[in-house]
Design a protein around this motif. Structure first.
Motif, PDB file in Angstrom:
ATOM      1  N   ILE A  63       0.849  -1.204   0.000  1.00 28.04           N
ATOM      2  CA  ILE A  63       0.000   0.000   0.000  1.00 28.04           C
ATOM      3  C   ILE A  63       0.883   1.252   0.000  1.00 28.04           C
ATOM      4  CG2 ILE A  63      -1.718   1.321   1.312  1.00 28.04           C
ATOM      5  CD1 ILE A  63      -2.777  -1.452   2.328  1.00 28.04           C
ATOM      6  N   HIS A  64       1.903   1.212   0.844  1.00 28.18           N
ATOM      7  CA  HIS A  64       2.848   2.332   0.885  1.00 28.18           C
ATOM      8  C   HIS A  64       3.442   2.607  -0.489  1.00 28.18           C
ATOM      9  CE1 HIS A  64       7.076   3.712   1.073  1.00 28.18           C
ATOM     10  NE2 HIS A  64       6.624   4.557   1.966  1.00 28.18           N
ATOM     11  N   ASP A  65       3.877   1.562  -1.165  1.00 24.53           N
ATOM     12  CA  ASP A  65       4.556   1.739  -2.460  1.00 24.53           C
ATOM     13  C   ASP A  65       3.563   2.201  -3.525  1.00 24.53           C
ATOM     14  OD1 ASP A  65       6.736   0.844  -1.093  1.00 24.53           O
ATOM     15  OD2 ASP A  65       6.905  -1.082  -2.135  1.00 24.53           O
ATOM     16  N   PHE A  66       2.382   1.605  -3.520  1.00 25.88           N
ATOM     17  CA  PHE A  66       1.368   2.044  -4.494  1.00 25.88           C
ATOM     18  C   PHE A  66       1.045   3.526  -4.298  1.00 25.88           C
ATOM     19  CE2 PHE A  66      -3.035   3.176  -5.297  1.00 25.88           C
ATOM     20  CZ  PHE A  66      -3.029   3.077  -6.687  1.00 25.88           C
ATOM     21  N   CYS A  67       0.794   3.899  -3.048  1.00 24.40           N
ATOM     22  CA  CYS A  67       0.417   5.291  -2.767  1.00 24.40           C
ATOM     23  C   CYS A  67       1.555   6.244  -3.128  1.00 24.40           C
ATOM     24  CB  CYS A  67       0.029   5.449  -1.300  1.00 24.40           C
ATOM     25  SG  CYS A  67      -1.566   4.689  -0.920  1.00 24.40           S
ATOM     26  N   GLU A  68       2.779   5.810  -2.891  1.00 22.21           N
ATOM     27  CA  GLU A  68       3.922   6.675  -3.215  1.00 22.21           C
ATOM     28  C   GLU A  68       3.928   6.999  -4.710  1.00 22.21           C
ATOM     29  OE1 GLU A  68       7.899   4.992  -2.448  1.00 22.21           O
ATOM     30  OE2 GLU A  68       8.310   6.963  -1.558  1.00 22.21           O
ATOM     31  N   GLN A  69       3.741   5.970  -5.550  1.00 18.60           N
ATOM     32  CA  GLN A  69       3.783   6.278  -6.984  1.00 18.60           C
ATOM     33  C   GLN A  69       2.507   6.958  -7.471  1.00 18.60           C
ATOM     34  OE1 GLN A  69       2.232   4.467  -9.630  1.00 18.60           O
ATOM     35  NE2 GLN A  69       1.355   2.799  -8.445  1.00 18.60           N
TER      36      GLN A  69
END
Ligand code: OSB
Ligand code: MG
Length: 374
Positions: A279-285
């Motif tokens: 979730i962190h990585d998806f939201c970051e991009q």
């Protein structure tokens, strides 16, 4: 290779320093499910299942988590050879629907064991990049606007970087207006409704737009994405989803439907660190800021939250208050502290989660315990 030999599952009771009231209920004494793991080569760790006494936040509660862990989840990993913590989530997902908090208590412990075995801090193993976390406070519903002003003012004076005000119908616009008027335009304020509203309450929710809030957390149903998108399109204030984001697919749904602009990540709610990282990585991009929520954890659960919140896209202050905000005495040493700038340090000096469990104190607080495995 990690092989868990056994897990001691226990319930401890910790009285909160003050009752914590949200729209769906009040908590005065925290019933906490704690897990103590031993591996076949002599490593040990502790984890915490963040489910509450009642299923008023998600469908899980401490009593369902106990059954889920004992009957269905622990048997999937105890005695198995685990090559890497990233595989645990899919092992636990296999044929078991839901029970994310129960799953997370097992999954996160394997990350902690991996960190110890690699000789690295837990935060580093997760990909953390910060040495201190900006901290916010989550304030339960207060009797009156005056009482709330006092609480928020006190918290900001202590250094907290954000004050989250719990609201419910009838205790919302007037309370927020009073706090904004008393503390000025710059006070970092947000609200959390824990599902207390419907689209029929649009007038109240739009009235909150006047107070320059950082965000409105989970105003609508606990499992809703769609109606939040209808609401977000009629609000200027960003919606932050908490309850609704139970895995990375939900974060994607939020993004494509415009249901919110910020995500509160709680590793317990999403089944552990591997989903939290996705979730962190998806939201970051996708340019969606995230922050780490809390579930009134003891110092054990807090260690996991602090490690996660050290990742780069946790760019807003998290609900990771110091031990003394919740407890007369925590169950870890050192206790979690916050400096006058509202920062909580990420333990980076030693391998693992960076705090020790006070085993005698845990024994004193234990209501029942049972051993899973040999
Ligand atoms: O909605 O974020 C929430 C506590 C229990 C259940 C739900 C929530 C909360 C909090 C507490 O807001 C945050 C904290 O641990 O300080
Ligand atoms: Mg919330």
């Amino acid at each position: 290779m990690i092989v868990i030999k056994n897990i001691v599952l226990r319930e401890i009771h910790m009285p909160l320093r003050e009752p914590f009231k949200i729209s769906s209920g009040v908590e005065t004494m925290r019933r906490i499910l704690l897990l103590h793991f031993k591996t076949s080569d002599g490593f040990e760790t502790w984890s915490e299942c963040v489910a509450g006494a009642l299923p008023n936040y998600s469908s899980e509660a401490i009593d369902t988590a106990r059954i889920a862990i004992k009957e269905w989840l622990a048997p999937k990993i105890v005695g198995e050879k685990i090559a890497d913590p990233v595989v645990v989530h899919s092992l636990l997902e296999q044929d078991i629907r839901g029970h994310n908090m129960a799953k997370a208590a097992l999954e996160m412990a394997v990350w902690e064991l991996a960190a110890q075995m690699r000789g690295l801090p837990l935060a580093t193993v997760l990909g953390g990049s910060r040495s201190a976390i900006a901290t916010g406070i989550s304030l339960g519903i207060q009797q009156s606007p005056e009482k709330l002003i006092e609480k928020v003012a006190g918290a900001l004076a202590q250094g907290y970087r954000k004050a989250k005000i719990k609201i419910k119908p009838g205790m919302d616009v007037d309370f927020v207006r009073a706090v904004r008027a008393a503390l000025g335009d710059d006070a970092p304020l947000m609200v959390d409704a824990n599902n207390a509203y419907t689209l029929g309450d649009i007038d109240i929710l739009q009235a909150l737009d006047d107070f320059n809030l950082m965000m409105i957390e989970q105003p609508l149903a606990w499992d809703d994405i769609y109606e939040h998108s209808v609401l977000q399109h009629q609000l200027r204030t960003p919606i932050c989803l908490d309850e609704s984001i139970t895995n990375v697919a939900k974060a994607k749904e939020m993004f494509v439907s415009g249901s919110g602009k910020i995500v509160n990540i709680k590793p317990g709610r999403v089944g552990g660190f591997s989903q939290a990282l996705e979730i962190h990585d998806f939201c970051e991009q996708a340019d969606i800021p995230v922050w780490c929520g809390g579930m009134l954890e003891s110092g054990v659960g807090r260690a996991y939250n602090v490690a996660l919140a050290s990742l780069p896209n946790f760019s807003l202050p998290g609900d990771v208050s110091p031990s003394a905000r919740y407890w007369e005495q925590d169950i870890v040493t050192p206790e979690w502290t916050m400096d006058e700038n509202g920062m909580v340090n990420v333990p980076l000096a030693e391998p693992g989660m960076g705090v020790k469990v006070d085993v005698d104190r845990v024994e004193d607080l234990t209501v029942w315990s049972e051993v899973l495995g040999e």
